[in-house]
Enzyme design. Sequence first.
Site, mmCIF file in Angstrom:
data_model
loop_
_atom_site.group_PDB
_atom_site.id
_atom_site.type_symbol
_atom_site.label_atom_id
_atom_site.label_comp_id
_atom_site.label_asym_id
_atom_site.label_seq_id
_atom_site.Cartn_x
_atom_site.Cartn_y
_atom_site.Cartn_z
ATOM 1 N N ARG A 174 75.893 -49.338 153.863
ATOM 2 C CA ARG A 174 77.169 -49.682 154.004
ATOM 3 C C ARG A 174 78.172 -51.089 153.538
ATOM 4 N NH1 ARG A 174 81.371 -47.472 158.660
ATOM 5 N NH2 ARG A 174 80.050 -49.582 159.940
ATOM 6 N N SER B 202 69.706 -55.250 160.394
ATOM 7 C CA SER B 202 69.243 -54.208 161.830
ATOM 8 C C SER B 202 67.742 -54.434 161.563
ATOM 9 C CB SER B 202 70.091 -52.799 161.734
ATOM 10 O OG SER B 202 70.827 -53.127 161.849
ATOM 11 N N ASP C 1 72.458 -55.754 163.379
ATOM 12 C CA ASP C 1 73.407 -54.728 164.399
ATOM 13 C C ASP C 1 73.923 -54.300 165.775
ATOM 14 O OD1 ASP C 1 70.834 -53.408 165.231
ATOM 15 O OD2 ASP C 1 70.819 -51.453 164.465
#
Length: 915
Positions: free
Chosen positions: A539, A600, A654
């Site tokens: 994203r 992450s 994350d």
Amino acid sequence: MFAVHLVAFYFTKLKEDQIKKVDRFLYHMRLSDETLVDIMARFQAEMEKGLGKDTNPTASVKMLPTFVRAIPDGSENGEFLSLDLGGSKFRVLKVQVSQEGQQKVQMESQFYPMPNEITRGNGTELFDYVADCLADFMRTKNLTHKKLPLGFTFSFPCRQNKLEEGVLLSWTKKFKVRGVQDTDVVNRLATAMKKHKDLDVDILALVNDTVGTMMTCAYDDPNCEVGIIIGTGTNACYMEDMSNIDLVEGDEGRMGINTEWGAFGDDGALEDIRTEFDRELDLGSLNPGKQLFEKMISGLYMGELVRLILLKMAKVGLLFGGAKSSALHTKGKIETQHVAAMEMSKEGLANTREILVDLGLEPSESDCIAVQHVCTIVSFRSANLCAAALAAILTRLRENKKLARLRTTVGVDGTLYKTHPQYPKRLHKVVRRLVPNCDVRFLLSESGSTKGAAMVTAVASRVQAQRKQIDKVLALFQLSREQLLSVRDKMRAELEYGLKKKTHALATVKMLPTYVYGMPDGTEKGKFLALDLGGTNFRVLLVKIRRRSVRMYNKIFAIPLEIMQGTGEELFDHIVQCIADFLDYMGLKGAQLPLGFTFSFPCRQTCIDKGTLVGWTKGFKATDCEGEDVVDMLREAIKRRNEFDLDIVAIVNDTVGTMMTCGYEDPRCEIGLIAGTGSNVCYMEEMRNIELVDGDEGRMCINTEWGGFGDNGCIDDIRTQYDKEVDEGSLNAGKQRYEKMTSGMYLGEIVRRILIDLTRQGLLFRGQISERLRTRGIFETKFLSQIESDRLALLQVRRILQQLGLDSTCEDSIVVKEVCGAVSRRAAQMCGAGMAAIVEKRREDQGLQHFKVTVGVDGTLYKLHPHFSRILQETVKDLAPQCDVTFMLSEDGSGKGAALITAVAKRLQQPQKDN
């Protein structure tokens, strides 16, 4: 020739006249389809009433739960005994099921008479007699040395609370035994059997004869889910969804319901169709006012009904020239076998004459025709009423299954159905007319309900054995409080090892410093670019922060498998291509923006904008990345593109992004949890405890990377064979063991492994492992969430399994749901134990008696699974009772958090620049 035609014409005319005469006299017994549809609706309403807890006491159709939860699946085997008590004879049976692995049944049986002094005597005499007959049978068949399970067919209405118990509600048919009503007949029989020292028998099941019939037929045809008896008495049973049975706890699966439909109308619901003959018959019966529907249908009453009609017709001069005989006045002189004989297609008329003569009458040709037609009307009405009630049951089955068209089988037994020449044909025809959207097969029960009792016992025996094996597997996933406390304490120890210089290298929980020193304070402002990489989707976000308001614009891009597992250069070039597309899309191609990178995966950081990848997780395997600074790799890829200039301010895990997002809303938030594809936690640690970083003042966020907890074998005592199989088949065998027991990427695979094992043991899917079930990754964690939904009916669970190529029965679906529940519950509890370790550490570090904290949470498992979040929270509360923990869902994910960290880092950098 003319004379022959004249006689034929005369006979036809005579027949027509007689039929019209009888039709006029018995017009009330001729039921139109419209009336039958109305009776169907009335019966459906009574079924509903009988199934309801509040309405059952006043329902005439009692809808008794039988606790028969499964029909035969062909895997039953062994020797079983069966008793059948309910008619003029008593039967004992030995059944050998599925000998030598073949689906076949061998039976040996013996009939014993039921004398009037027994059927009208007292309860002790009755059960002593039954036990004596059983002992005789076992001696005769040389079975006294064997311990055998027994099924007891008891064809009277009983209230059951379990399969091997039944309290008699009332006697029916010709039975009137004293002192048995309101007592448990299984207990009475067991007491009588104890008087025989050589009897060693376990009564496993009490079965109604309708249930026995259904089970007998279901062994030959798995589509059989209805049983009806049309004999001395009449009754029906069928498989009902547990969710509709208020009288029994539990919503999963199905259970046989003994309708006891013979009592339909006892509350006056059928008064408009009952005739004067029905009322007269009822008054002369052993149980006036009861079993009114049965008295219009069954073999015990049909002959008597015909006798009463003939007597009345003779009295009014419509038969036998008004003459009557003493036999015609005598109750019981016309039996149902006589009715069947009179209705035979060829010899029926001759039989009628013979029967009437035996009754002391002198019938004319026209009398014989009229009597034959009376029999037809009475038996046709019986078939019509039976068809209407059966059609109501079939409609209910179809609606339960939410099908436009139902395909099912009805198992049938009973002397009336078997011996009456026209009855089956009439019944089938009317049923098919009343339910045109049901394809019904009628299957005659050749061996009667006694074999069915043995089949119920065989199924109960199989289910009992299977249940033990299934429970043994599920028990592996049931963690005791002591085990959870042990997980908490071991996690706490690993947190400490990870923070200390000496033990850090050996710690499985790496406790990586993130160089995030502060939380948002509300003064952050500006435009920031954020990247979020942590799964199969990537994203890119533009985040505008101003005066405690955040506006975001984002675009999601896929990361193809070949990129995830290609080279590092290909991966970062793909990321930069996605950034370029986003900047084009937003019209920001030339803009200079500070950037936060949510990455992450475990990274070792020496400052906020440097992160050396420790190792890939979650299916990523890009080469030349591990041991490299991923921020430098991103900068290099941006340079290769040479289209835009971005200031990479921060690399963020994350969990840290999630904590920052929630911390922006709630200043108490100092822990971030991800429970999704992967599993991880970060929290704000006191600088004095972080030996890996210089300085003792203030706090810093620590990315625990708790997924590696247990890689040193410390939780091997709770790892199962299935966890080990999943680990061995993964991309990083031996690593991330805690994550593999708690995260979404692996739970579905654990379930698949369990299902394969249970299928191999013959406990699921008829022992057939489909190719789809062999496929790794086919059982995604989203299916666990769907299957465990409380709102999901078992039928929908079966549909999900069918989508996966798994053709499941109701029983299979229940087991699959239990497996999913056991695996996800353990995951949530282990997550909760780990979280309890962290909140307890924070409480003790601050020297507090009571600690109040907020945990920011993200991840599909936490968000979408129907029970995961609740179980996790309950576990934390139980294992850390002095901590008041609030869980706050991160609505905007870790991307917004990356922008906030970037904004905080910019804010904290400003005084340094000014200095």
